[in-house]
Design a protein around this motif. Sequence first.
Motif, PDB file in Angstrom:
ATOM      1  N   UNK A  37       0.831  -1.201   0.000  1.00 56.74           N
ATOM      2  CA  UNK A  37       0.000   0.000   0.000  1.00 56.74           C
ATOM      3  C   UNK A  37       0.868   1.254   0.000  1.00 56.74           C
ATOM      4  N   UNK A  38       1.947   1.257   0.770  1.00 57.77           N
ATOM      5  CA  UNK A  38       2.829   2.417   0.814  1.00 57.77           C
ATOM      6  C   UNK A  38       3.483   2.701  -0.520  1.00 57.77           C
ATOM      7  N   UNK A  39       3.878   1.652  -1.246  1.00 60.23           N
ATOM      8  CA  UNK A  39       4.491   1.852  -2.558  1.00 60.23           C
ATOM      9  C   UNK A  39       3.486   2.373  -3.578  1.00 60.23           C
ATOM     10  N   UNK A  40       2.225   1.943  -3.460  1.00 60.48           N
ATOM     11  CA  UNK A  40       1.188   2.396  -4.385  1.00 60.48           C
ATOM     12  C   UNK A  40       0.826   3.858  -4.134  1.00 60.48           C
ATOM     13  N   UNK A  41       0.704   4.238  -2.855  1.00 66.75           N
ATOM     14  CA  UNK A  41       0.263   5.600  -2.505  1.00 66.75           C
ATOM     15  C   UNK A  41       1.414   6.587  -2.405  1.00 66.75           C
ATOM     16  N   UNK A  42       2.641   6.095  -2.284  1.00 67.53           N
ATOM     17  CA  UNK A  42       3.787   6.977  -2.109  1.00 67.53           C
ATOM     18  C   UNK A  42       3.873   7.593  -0.734  1.00 67.53           C
ATOM     19  N   UNK A  43       3.269   6.949   0.262  1.00 67.96           N
ATOM     20  CA  UNK A  43       3.221   7.493   1.621  1.00 67.96           C
ATOM     21  C   UNK A  43       4.393   7.005   2.463  1.00 67.96           C
ATOM     22  N   UNK A 119      -0.961  10.646  -1.706  1.00 68.72           N
ATOM     23  CA  UNK A 119      -2.414  10.470  -1.841  1.00 68.72           C
ATOM     24  C   UNK A 119      -2.741   9.083  -1.277  1.00 68.72           C
ATOM     25  N   UNK A 120      -3.474   9.087  -0.185  1.00 69.73           N
ATOM     26  CA  UNK A 120      -3.704   7.839   0.535  1.00 69.73           C
ATOM     27  C   UNK A 120      -4.781   6.974  -0.120  1.00 69.73           C
ATOM     28  N   UNK A 121      -5.961   7.529  -0.300  1.00 69.71           N
ATOM     29  CA  UNK A 121      -7.058   6.789  -0.912  1.00 69.71           C
ATOM     30  C   UNK A 121      -7.650   5.729   0.007  1.00 69.71           C
ATOM     31  N   UNK A 122      -8.629   5.010  -0.542  1.00 68.57           N
ATOM     32  CA  UNK A 122      -9.322   3.967   0.225  1.00 68.57           C
ATOM     33  C   UNK A 122      -8.389   2.826   0.596  1.00 68.57           C
ATOM     34  N   UNK A 123      -7.408   2.548  -0.280  1.00 70.94           N
ATOM     35  CA  UNK A 123      -6.468   1.457  -0.005  1.00 70.94           C
ATOM     36  C   UNK A 123      -5.629   1.755   1.236  1.00 70.94           C
ATOM     37  N   UNK A 124      -5.175   3.012   1.350  1.00 64.91           N
ATOM     38  CA  UNK A 124      -4.400   3.395   2.518  1.00 64.91           C
ATOM     39  C   UNK A 124      -5.211   3.293   3.796  1.00 64.91           C
ATOM     40  N   UNK A 174      -4.824  11.321  10.075  1.00 59.55           N
ATOM     41  CA  UNK A 174      -4.204  12.221   9.121  1.00 59.55           C
ATOM     42  C   UNK A 174      -4.728  12.022   7.708  1.00 59.55           C
ATOM     43  N   UNK A 175      -5.018  10.781   7.364  1.00 57.79           N
ATOM     44  CA  UNK A 175      -5.596  10.491   6.049  1.00 57.79           C
ATOM     45  C   UNK A 175      -6.946  11.181   5.883  1.00 57.79           C
ATOM     46  N   UNK A 176      -7.752  11.132   6.935  1.00 57.15           N
ATOM     47  CA  UNK A 176      -9.066  11.775   6.876  1.00 57.15           C
ATOM     48  C   UNK A 176      -8.929  13.293   6.737  1.00 57.15           C
ATOM     49  N   UNK A 177      -7.961  13.884   7.456  1.00 56.73           N
ATOM     50  CA  UNK A 177      -7.725  15.323   7.346  1.00 56.73           C
ATOM     51  C   UNK A 177      -7.274  15.678   5.928  1.00 56.73           C
ATOM     52  N   UNK A 178      -6.390  14.856   5.369  1.00 56.77           N
ATOM     53  CA  UNK A 178      -5.924  15.093   4.005  1.00 56.77           C
ATOM     54  C   UNK A 178      -7.060  14.987   2.996  1.00 56.77           C
ATOM     55  N   UNK A 179      -7.963  14.051   3.242  1.00 54.21           N
ATOM     56  CA  UNK A 179      -9.102  13.879   2.332  1.00 54.21           C
ATOM     57  C   UNK A 179     -10.016  15.111   2.370  1.00 54.21           C
ATOM     58  N   UNK A 180     -10.168  15.679   3.565  1.00 52.76           N
ATOM     59  CA  UNK A 180     -11.070  16.828   3.720  1.00 52.76           C
ATOM     60  C   UNK A 180     -10.445  18.108   3.168  1.00 52.76           C
TER      61      UNK A 180
END
Length: 312
Positions: A37-43, A119-124, A174-180
């Motif tokens: 997941x980290x490699x896909x999202x770049x997180x 970009x985290x997304x649902x997968x993150x 933090x993912x939720x904050x980034x999404x908002x």
Amino acid sequence: MNSEQEQTARSNMRWAKSEGHIAIWGNIALAAFKFFVGSVTGSIAIVADAWHTLSDSLSSIVLIIGLKISEKPADEEHPFGHGRAELIASVVIGMMLAAVGFEFVRGGIEKILDGETAKFGALGCSAMIATVVVKEAMAQYAFRLARKTGMTSLRADGYHHRSDALSSVIILAGMLVSYIFGEKVWWMDGALGALVGLMLLRLAWVVLRDAGNKLLGEAVPEETKKAILEIAQRVSGKSDLSLHHFHLHDYGAHREITFHIRLAPETPLIEAHRCGTEIERAVERELGIETTIHIEPQKSADSGAGVPARKS
């Protein structure tokens, strides 16, 4: 150590080893998922969290090795057994936590300075939710076994699992904050990585402090003194033993305690020996602590009094 205590010690070891094996395979599976997941999202936060989870597997391997060494019987070089290997394993776990925490802080700060985002997304989110559920379950299992067995290394391993669950909660928030808020919080990923690192450094201190205190030696708990006093008074039939000068030596599954008692100066030697021996046997039978008692004659008030029995 009597047969009942030996059976309890063997049972504790079996429980501890089972926790270690479950932790190893569970952490490897979670780490692999989070690396993907980290490699896909770049997180960096998710990748760092994956390394944290993988370090849990390494710490569990260290735990199992420490437990295996601690099972070795006493020998000429180690007359008190190898039980403190379990405490050394806890120190290694604490050092691993500190190293991983430092890397989290460094990596997070570097990402903020470089202006990188993710970009985290649902997968993150799914990776973090899975981690929180699984790791908290593993932490509760380790804490439950630590209470059951009294093993410091199991408690340390539980802290390690809990730290992973807590770090995942923070990353999820933090993912939720980034999404908002979107690009307005581009720095969120790096900040989360650094914050997780600080949490790990604090947990490393707790683990190292607890194990270090036992290795250096701790004061005898008041409840232990009280239990020994009650046993001594019941076995001897005396209420004026003036128990004092307690010293506890903790070797993991094997513990030894020494203390002084006072008897009337006219007490015959054979009677004093019988009294001390009966107390020693009762303490070992009821508390599982091997005991050595030093017997002194009762003193007058102006010759130096010890700790009165009622205050021990």
